[in-house]
Design a protein around this motif. Structure first.
Motif, PDB file in Angstrom:
ATOM      1  N   ALA A 152     -66.623 -88.937  13.800  1.00 12.99           N
ATOM      2  CA  ALA A 152     -66.513 -90.348  14.181  1.00 12.99           C
ATOM      3  C   ALA A 152     -67.103 -90.583  15.568  1.00 12.99           C
ATOM      4  O   ALA A 152     -67.789 -91.580  15.817  1.00 12.99           O
ATOM      5  CB  ALA A 152     -65.042 -90.773  14.147  1.00 12.99           C
ATOM      6  N   ALA A 153     -66.847 -89.641  16.482  1.00 17.92           N
ATOM      7  CA  ALA A 153     -67.344 -89.766  17.857  1.00 17.92           C
ATOM      8  C   ALA A 153     -68.869 -89.842  17.872  1.00 17.92           C
ATOM      9  O   ALA A 153     -69.463 -90.720  18.508  1.00 17.92           O
ATOM     10  CB  ALA A 153     -66.874 -88.567  18.690  1.00 17.92           C
ATOM     11  N   ARG A 154     -69.497 -88.935  17.157  1.00 15.57           N
ATOM     12  CA  ARG A 154     -70.966 -88.913  17.153  1.00 15.57           C
ATOM     13  C   ARG A 154     -71.523 -90.139  16.445  1.00 15.57           C
ATOM     14  O   ARG A 154     -72.525 -90.718  16.866  1.00 15.57           O
ATOM     15  CB  ARG A 154     -71.481 -87.623  16.497  1.00 15.57           C
ATOM     16  N   VAL A 197     -62.656 -86.834  21.923  1.00 11.58           N
ATOM     17  CA  VAL A 197     -63.978 -87.209  21.400  1.00 11.58           C
ATOM     18  C   VAL A 197     -65.112 -87.117  22.419  1.00 11.58           C
ATOM     19  O   VAL A 197     -66.277 -87.062  22.034  1.00 11.58           O
ATOM     20  CB  VAL A 197     -63.971 -88.652  20.832  1.00 11.58           C
ATOM     21  N   VAL A 198     -64.780 -87.114  23.705  1.00 11.43           N
ATOM     22  CA  VAL A 198     -65.832 -87.174  24.725  1.00 11.43           C
ATOM     23  C   VAL A 198     -66.819 -85.999  24.623  1.00 11.43           C
ATOM     24  O   VAL A 198     -68.026 -86.208  24.725  1.00 11.43           O
ATOM     25  CB  VAL A 198     -65.214 -87.325  26.143  1.00 11.43           C
ATOM     26  N   PRO A 199     -66.348 -84.756  24.371  1.00  7.22           N
ATOM     27  CA  PRO A 199     -67.321 -83.659  24.265  1.00  7.22           C
ATOM     28  C   PRO A 199     -68.340 -83.872  23.138  1.00  7.22           C
ATOM     29  O   PRO A 199     -69.545 -83.658  23.351  1.00  7.22           O
ATOM     30  CB  PRO A 199     -66.442 -82.431  23.999  1.00  7.22           C
ATOM     31  N   ALA A 200     -67.906 -84.307  21.967  1.00 10.29           N
ATOM     32  CA  ALA A 200     -68.836 -84.559  20.852  1.00 10.29           C
ATOM     33  C   ALA A 200     -69.796 -85.694  21.208  1.00 10.29           C
ATOM     34  O   ALA A 200     -70.986 -85.647  20.891  1.00 10.29           O
ATOM     35  CB  ALA A 200     -68.060 -84.890  19.576  1.00 10.29           C
ATOM     36  N   MET A 201     -69.280 -86.715  21.880  1.00  5.59           N
ATOM     37  CA  MET A 201     -70.131 -87.832  22.299  1.00  5.59           C
ATOM     38  C   MET A 201     -71.192 -87.359  23.291  1.00  5.59           C
ATOM     39  O   MET A 201     -72.349 -87.778  23.249  1.00  5.59           O
ATOM     40  CB  MET A 201     -69.282 -88.927  22.940  1.00  5.59           C
ATOM     41  N   LEU A 202     -70.775 -86.472  24.198  1.00  8.41           N
ATOM     42  CA  LEU A 202     -71.714 -85.941  25.191  1.00  8.41           C
ATOM     43  C   LEU A 202     -72.826 -85.154  24.513  1.00  8.41           C
ATOM     44  O   LEU A 202     -74.005 -85.296  24.854  1.00  8.41           O
ATOM     45  CB  LEU A 202     -70.963 -85.006  26.146  1.00  8.41           C
ATOM     46  N   ALA A 203     -72.452 -84.316  23.545  1.00 10.87           N
ATOM     47  CA  ALA A 203     -73.459 -83.522  22.839  1.00 10.87           C
ATOM     48  C   ALA A 203     -74.437 -84.448  22.125  1.00 10.87           C
ATOM     49  O   ALA A 203     -75.646 -84.218  22.131  1.00 10.87           O
ATOM     50  CB  ALA A 203     -72.780 -82.584  21.838  1.00 10.87           C
ATOM     51  N   GLU A 204     -73.903 -85.498  21.534  1.00 10.06           N
ATOM     52  CA  GLU A 204     -74.751 -86.464  20.832  1.00 10.06           C
ATOM     53  C   GLU A 204     -75.730 -87.118  21.807  1.00 10.06           C
ATOM     54  O   GLU A 204     -76.916 -87.222  21.552  1.00 10.06           O
ATOM     55  CB  GLU A 204     -73.859 -87.516  20.164  1.00 10.06           C
ATOM     56  N   ARG A 205     -75.220 -87.550  22.952  1.00 11.03           N
ATOM     57  CA  ARG A 205     -76.078 -88.228  23.924  1.00 11.03           C
ATOM     58  C   ARG A 205     -77.101 -87.295  24.551  1.00 11.03           C
ATOM     59  O   ARG A 205     -78.222 -87.692  24.836  1.00 11.03           O
ATOM     60  CB  ARG A 205     -75.225 -88.853  25.033  1.00 11.03           C
ATOM     61  N   LEU A 206     -76.695 -86.045  24.792  1.00 16.07           N
ATOM     62  CA  LEU A 206     -77.598 -85.108  25.450  1.00 16.07           C
ATOM     63  C   LEU A 206     -78.568 -84.471  24.462  1.00 16.07           C
ATOM     64  O   LEU A 206     -79.555 -83.844  24.857  1.00 16.07           O
ATOM     65  CB  LEU A 206     -76.793 -84.012  26.166  1.00 16.07           C
ATOM     66  N   GLY A 207     -78.249 -84.589  23.169  1.00 14.11           N
ATOM     67  CA  GLY A 207     -79.104 -83.989  22.153  1.00 14.11           C
ATOM     68  C   GLY A 207     -79.073 -82.467  22.183  1.00 14.11           C
ATOM     69  O   GLY A 207     -80.068 -81.804  21.943  1.00 14.11           O
ATOM     70  N   VAL A 208     -77.884 -81.914  22.495  1.00 18.21           N
ATOM     71  CA  VAL A 208     -77.748 -80.451  22.527  1.00 18.21           C
ATOM     72  C   VAL A 208     -76.625 -80.047  21.560  1.00 18.21           C
ATOM     73  O   VAL A 208     -75.822 -80.873  21.162  1.00 18.21           O
ATOM     74  CB  VAL A 208     -77.425 -79.941  23.957  1.00 18.21           C
ATOM     75  N   PRO A 209     -76.564 -78.751  21.176  1.00 20.48           N
ATOM     76  CA  PRO A 209     -75.508 -78.318  20.249  1.00 20.48           C
ATOM     77  C   PRO A 209     -74.107 -78.502  20.831  1.00 20.48           C
ATOM     78  O   PRO A 209     -73.938 -78.412  22.050  1.00 20.48           O
ATOM     79  CB  PRO A 209     -75.794 -76.826  20.050  1.00 20.48           C
ATOM     80  N   GLN A 210     -73.139 -78.729  19.948  1.00 19.70           N
ATOM     81  CA  GLN A 210     -71.748 -78.797  20.392  1.00 19.70           C
ATOM     82  C   GLN A 210     -71.001 -77.595  19.849  1.00 19.70           C
ATOM     83  O   GLN A 210     -71.043 -77.284  18.665  1.00 19.70           O
ATOM     84  CB  GLN A 210     -71.083 -80.095  19.945  1.00 19.70           C
ATOM     85  N   LEU A 211     -70.296 -76.906  20.757  1.00 19.59           N
ATOM     86  CA  LEU A 211     -69.380 -75.843  20.362  1.00 19.59           C
ATOM     87  C   LEU A 211     -68.031 -76.291  20.903  1.00 19.59           C
ATOM     88  O   LEU A 211     -67.727 -76.101  22.069  1.00 19.59           O
ATOM     89  CB  LEU A 211     -69.788 -74.508  20.984  1.00 19.59           C
ATOM     90  N   THR A 212     -67.244 -76.941  20.060  1.00 20.60           N
ATOM     91  CA  THR A 212     -66.043 -77.596  20.587  1.00 20.60           C
ATOM     92  C   THR A 212     -64.758 -76.985  20.060  1.00 20.60           C
ATOM     93  O   THR A 212     -64.729 -76.369  19.011  1.00 20.60           O
ATOM     94  CB  THR A 212     -66.073 -79.085  20.239  1.00 20.60           C
ATOM     95  N   LEU A 213     -63.687 -77.187  20.828  1.00 22.11           N
ATOM     96  CA  LEU A 213     -62.338 -76.750  20.490  1.00 22.11           C
ATOM     97  C   LEU A 213     -62.262 -75.234  20.327  1.00 22.11           C
ATOM     98  O   LEU A 213     -61.644 -74.724  19.396  1.00 22.11           O
ATOM     99  CB  LEU A 213     -61.842 -77.473  19.234  1.00 22.11           C
ATOM    100  N   ALA A 214     -62.872 -74.540  21.270  1.00 17.50           N
ATOM    101  CA  ALA A 214     -62.878 -73.083  21.215  1.00 17.50           C
ATOM    102  C   ALA A 214     -61.538 -72.523  21.668  1.00 17.50           C
ATOM    103  O   ALA A 214     -61.015 -72.899  22.709  1.00 17.50           O
ATOM    104  CB  ALA A 214     -63.989 -72.544  22.115  1.00 17.50           C
ATOM    105  N   SER A 215     -60.993 -71.591  20.882  1.00 16.62           N
ATOM    106  CA  SER A 215     -59.812 -70.873  21.342  1.00 16.62           C
ATOM    107  C   SER A 215     -60.230 -69.543  21.950  1.00 16.62           C
ATOM    108  O   SER A 215     -59.421 -68.825  22.516  1.00 16.62           O
ATOM    109  CB  SER A 215     -58.833 -70.653  20.187  1.00 16.62           C
ATOM    110  N   GLN A 216     -61.533 -69.239  21.826  1.00 20.35           N
ATOM    111  CA  GLN A 216     -62.078 -68.006  22.388  1.00 20.35           C
ATOM    112  C   GLN A 216     -63.581 -68.197  22.564  1.00 20.35           C
ATOM    113  O   GLN A 216     -64.225 -68.788  21.704  1.00 20.35           O
ATOM    114  CB  GLN A 216     -61.819 -66.879  21.407  1.00 20.35           C
ATOM    115  N   VAL A 217     -64.103 -67.718  23.682  1.00 24.22           N
ATOM    116  CA  VAL A 217     -65.526 -67.919  23.975  1.00 24.22           C
ATOM    117  C   VAL A 217     -66.170 -66.578  24.314  1.00 24.22           C
ATOM    118  O   VAL A 217     -65.623 -65.802  25.097  1.00 24.22           O
ATOM    119  CB  VAL A 217     -65.704 -68.863  25.190  1.00 24.22           C
TER     120      VAL A 217
END
Ligand SMILES: Cc1cc2nc3c(=O)[nH]c(=O)nc-3n(C[C@H](O)[C@H](O)[C@H](O)COP(=O)(O)OP(=O)(O)OC[C@H]3O[C@@H](n4cnc5c(N)ncnc54)[C@H](O)[C@@H]3O)c2cc1C
Ligand SMILES: Cc1cc2nc3c(=O)[nH]c(=O)nc-3n(C[C@H](O)[C@H](O)[C@H](O)COP(=O)(O)OP(=O)(O)OC[C@H]3O[C@@H](n4cnc5c(N)ncnc54)[C@H](O)[C@@H]3O)c2cc1C
Lengths: 257, 325
Positions: free
Chosen positions: B100-102, A126-146
C-alpha cells in the motif's frame, strides 16, 4: 559504507494525546524522545560501519525539539546529524515525510538508508517502503537479522506466514525490528564527543520541495477523534480455591464456551 | 457503479477471513473486484463471489512470490492506471501495508493503514475509522487525494453470511511486465512455520496468552487454549526469554489481535502489550498481583496463580461438556 539513519522524535509513550485545536499530535508540555524502535536502526548502522568502515549520519524531519533525537544518535556514536525543520511540516502525512527524507538522503549520499520498523506514535510502518519507492532502490525491510558481505545485504524477515531470507545489492533501504539487536547506551565519552559533532539544519525549501508538505498537501484528513471509553463494571474475584470454576462459569454465562 | 479493488489475502488459494471483510467494506463504496496474486488453478472464485466480488483479476508471475513487495505494488499501479478504480482496499498484513505504501507513492494517493472500518463519508470521500496510540483513541480519517488506499485490520467486522448470494463472477487474467528494478530484493529462502494445529493468531476468535508469570511453563495456557479452540499468544517478556516463538508475540512489535475473547495469564498489562489486544471484545485476566494494570482493562479477572486457575477452569469446562450441561 556510508549509512544514513532516519530517526523520528516522538512523544513519550505514556503521554500520547491529541490537540483539540487542529487534531494533530499534541506536543505542548509533552516530553519527547528518540523513537525507541529507531535506536535499533542506529545500533545496526554502528555495527555495520564498525565491522567495515564509513560514516553514519542521523537525519530527522521534525520540530525544533527533534534536535534531541539527533543528539541521542550522536551520543550513541553516529558521526553527524541533519535536522530538517520547518513549521510547514507540522501535520504532514507519511507520503510528504518520505518526500522530504528522500530529498535529504540523496543530498547526504548513502550506500544504505536505515530505518526503524515503525514509529511509536504514527506507527504506520510505511516510511521505509515509501523511501525505497521514491529513491528507486531495493527495499530490505523488517529485518530481524542483517548480514552484510561486500556490497550484498541479506536479511531474515518474519513475514505473516513464514520466515524469509531476502537478498539485495546496494544502494538500498533497510529497516530493522526490535529483534535485530540490543541498542547500546551512550557512554560518558560518547556524550562528551557528541557535543563536537556537526549538525546541519535544512529547510524543505532548501531541498526544493516546500509546497508539497504540510496539512494542506496531505492526502488524508483527520476529522474527529475520541478517547476509547474505559472498561467499566469489570468483575475481579480472588482465587480462594475455586477461581477456575468461577472463570468457567463466567465464560459459560457470556456464551463464550 | 465504480469499481473497488480488493487484494485477496490467501494461502495457496485458501482465502483468509480478512478478504471477506474487505469485500464487505468494498460493497459500501462500489462494485468490488478481487485482485488475486497466484496461480489460477488454486483460485476458488465462489469464495469471493459469496461476499460480493463480481470480478477477479488473476495475476500470476514468479516475481510476486520470489521478490519482496515491489512487484505487487507495480501490478496494482497498473490496474489503477488502466481500470481507474474508486479505491484500493488491502489487508493490514506487514506485506499489505508495504505494498500500500509503494502504491500510494506511485499513484500520488492518500493512504490510511490499520483501519477498523471503511465507509463512504457524507462528503462522498472514503472515510475510515482508525484506532491510534495503541488503541487509546479512535480517529475518523478521510482520504482526500488520488485513488484512496486503505489497509484493514483483521477481525474488524462480521461479514454478513452470503452477502452477495452467489453472483456470477468474471475471471480475467492480467499480465503485467514486472520491471527488473522491482525484482531487486529477492527472497532466496523461505521456511514455513510449523503448523501447531491451532487457529491463526491474527484471525482467531479466542486467544489465550501467557507472559512472564508462566515461568516458562506454557502447559496450562496451551491446555486451556485447546479446550476453547483458541490460538496461543505470548508477551514480549515470554518471547525474549525464549519460551515462545516471536511469531506468536502479541503487542506493538508483534501481532495485533481482535478476538471475541482474550485471556491474559501472567501478563502485567504494559502499554505495548495492550496496544496489540485492546480491541478485543471481552478481556479476561489471571494474575497473582491484584494491582496488575491488566485488571483495569479486564471484564473478568481472577487474582491467583495462573496454573491452578487455568487447570481448574479447563477441568470444569471439560466436565460440563461431558455432562452436556
Ligand atoms: C496517530 C497518527 C495517525 C496518523 N495516521 C496517518 C495516516 O493514516 N496516513 C498518513 O499518511 N499519515 C498519518 N499520520 C502521519 C504520519 O504518521 C507521519 O507523517 C509520519 O512522519 C510518518 O509515519 P509514521 O510516523 O507512521 O512512520 P513509520 O512509517 O511507522 O516509520 C518507520 C520508520 O521511518 C522513519 N521515519 C518516520 N518518520 C520519520 C521522520 N519524521 N523523520 C525521520 N525518520 C522518520 C523511522 O526510521 C521510522 O522508524 C499519522 C500520524 C499520527 C501521529
Ligand atoms: C518499543 C517496545 C515495544 C514493545 N513491544 C511489546 C509487544 O509487542 N508485546 C509485549 O507483550 N510487550 C512489548 N514490550 C514490552 C513491555 O513493555 C513489557 O515489558 C512486557 O509486555 C512485559 O511482559 P509480561 O507482562 O509477560 O511480564 P511482566 O511485566 O514481568 O509481568 C508478569 C506478570 O505475571 C504475574 N505473575 C507472576 N507469576 C504469576 C503466577 N504464578 N500466576 C499468575 N500471575 C503471575 C505478575 O504479577 C506480573 O503481573 C515492548 C517494549 C518496548 C519498549
Amino acid at each position: 559504507m556510508n549509512i544514513v539513519v532516519c530517526v523520528k522524535y516522538v512523544p513519550a509513550t505514556a503521554d500520547r494525546r491529541f490537540s483539540a485545536v487542529d487534531i494533530t499530535v499534541d506536543r505542548a508540555g509533552v516530553e519527547g524522545t528518540l523513537c525507541e524502535l529507531d535506536e535499533h536502526a542506529i545500533e545496526e548502522a554502528l555495527r555495520i560501519t564498525e565491522a567495515d568502515e564509513g560514516e553514519v549520519t542521523v537525519v530527522t524531519v521534525g520540530p525544533e525539539e527533534a534536535a534531541d533525537a539527533i543528539a541521542r544518535g550522536l551520543q550513541m556514536g553516529a558521526h553527524k546529524g541533519v535536522h530538517i525543520v520547518d513549521d510547514a511540516l507540522h501535520g504532514s502525512d507519511a507520503a510528504a515525510t518520505s518526500l522530504v527524507l528522500a530529498a535529504a538522503v540523496r543530498r547526504i549520499g548513502y550506500d544504505i538508508v536505515l530505518c526503524g520498523m515503525a514509529s511509536t506514535d504514527g506507527a504506520m510502518g510505511v516510511v521505509p517502503a515509501m523511501l525505497a519507492e521514491r529513491l528507486g532502490v531495493p527495499q530490505l525491510t523488517l529485518a530481524s537479522q542483517v548480514t552484510v558481505e561486500g556490497g550484498t545485504v541479506t536479511i531474515r524477515r518474519e513475514s505473516d506466514t513464514a520466515t524469509e531470507h531476502i537478498e539485495a545489492s546496494g544502494p538500498l533501504v533497510l529497516s530493522v525490528t526490535d529483534r535485530s539487536n540490543e541498542p547500546r547506551y551512550p557512554s560518558f565519552k560518547g556524550i562528551m564527543a557528541a557535543k563536537r559533532k556537526l549538525v546541519e539544519t535544512w529547510s524543505p525549501a532548501e531541498l526544493g520541495i516546500a509546497p508539497e508538505v504540510g496539512p494542506e498537501a496531505a492526502g488524508t484528513r483527520v476529522s474527529a477523534f475520541a478517547a476509547r471509553p474505559a472498561r467499566t463494571g469489570g468483575q475481579i474475584v480472588s482465587d480462594e480455591g475455586e477461581g477456575g470454576v468461577r472463570l468457567a462459569e463466567y465464560l459459560v454465562a457470556q456464551k463464550l464456551v | 457503479m465504480s469499481e473497488i479493488l480488493v487484494v485477496v489475502d490467501h494461502i495457496g488459494g485458501a482465502v483468509r477471513k480478512t478478504t471477506a471483510e474487505l469485500l464487505t467494506c468494498a460493497r459500501r463504496l462500489g462494485e468490488p473486484s478481487a485482485v488475486y496474486f497466484g496461480a489460477e488453478d488454486g483460485l476458488i472464485p465462489g469464495q469471493l463471489a459469496r461476499y460480493g466480488a463480481t470480478k477477479v483479476y488473476v495475476l500470476d508471475d514468479d516475481a510476486y512470490r520470489d521478490c519482496l513487495v515491489a512487484p505487487k505494488a507495480e501490478a496494482l499501479a497498473h490496474l489503477v492506471a488502466t481500470r481507474r478504480p474508486a479505491a484500493v482496499l488491502i489487508p493490514s498484513t506487514l506485506e499489505g501495508k508495504e505494498v500500500a505504501a509503494r502504491l500510494s507513492i506511485k499513484t500520488d494517493s492518500g493512504l490510511v493503514t490499520d483501519a477498523s472500518d471503511i465507509v463512504r463519508g457524507e462528503d462522498g470521500a472514503v472515510e475510515t475509522a482508525k484506532p491510534v496510540f495503541g488503541g487509546a483513541f479512535t480517529t475518523t480519517v478521510s482520504i482526500t487525494k488520488g485513488t484512496p488506499i486503505v489497509t484493514l485490520k483483521p477481525n474488524s467486522l462480521t461479514p454478513p453470511e452470503n452477502a452477495g448470494a452467489t453472483v456470477p463472477i468474471e475471471v480475467e487474467t492480467v499480465d503485467v511486465a514486472v520491471s527488473d528494478a522491482a525484482k531487486a530484493a529477492r527472497i532466496i529462502r523461505r521456511e514455513s512455520r510449523a503448523d501447531l494445529g491451532r487457529p491463526d493468531l491474527a484471525h482467531a476468535s479466542i486467544v489465550v496468552s501467557g507472559g512472564r508469570g508462566t515461568g516458562g511453563d506454557f502447559d496450562a495456557v496451551e491446555a486451556f487454549a485447546d479446550c476453547l479452540g483458541a490460538a496461543v499468544g505470548a508477551s514480549r517478556a515470554a518471547v525474549d526469554a525464549g519460551w515462545y516463538p516471536h511469531a506468536l508475540q502479541v503487542g506493538q512489535t508483534g501481532v495485533t489481535v481482535t478476538p471475541q475473547l482474550y485471556v491474559a495469564s501472567g501478563i502485567s498489562g504494559a502499554i505495548q502489550h495492550i496496544a496489540g489486544m485492546r480491541s478485543s471484545r471481552t478481556v479476561v485476566a489471571v494474575n497473582k498481583d491484584p494491582d496488575a494494570p491488566i485488571f483495569g482493562l479486564a471484564d473478568f479477572g481472577v487474582v491467583g496463580d495462573l496454573t491452578s486457575v487455568l487447570v481448574q477452569a479447563t477441568t470444569e469446562i471439560d466436565s460440563r461438556r461431558a455432562s452436556g450441561a
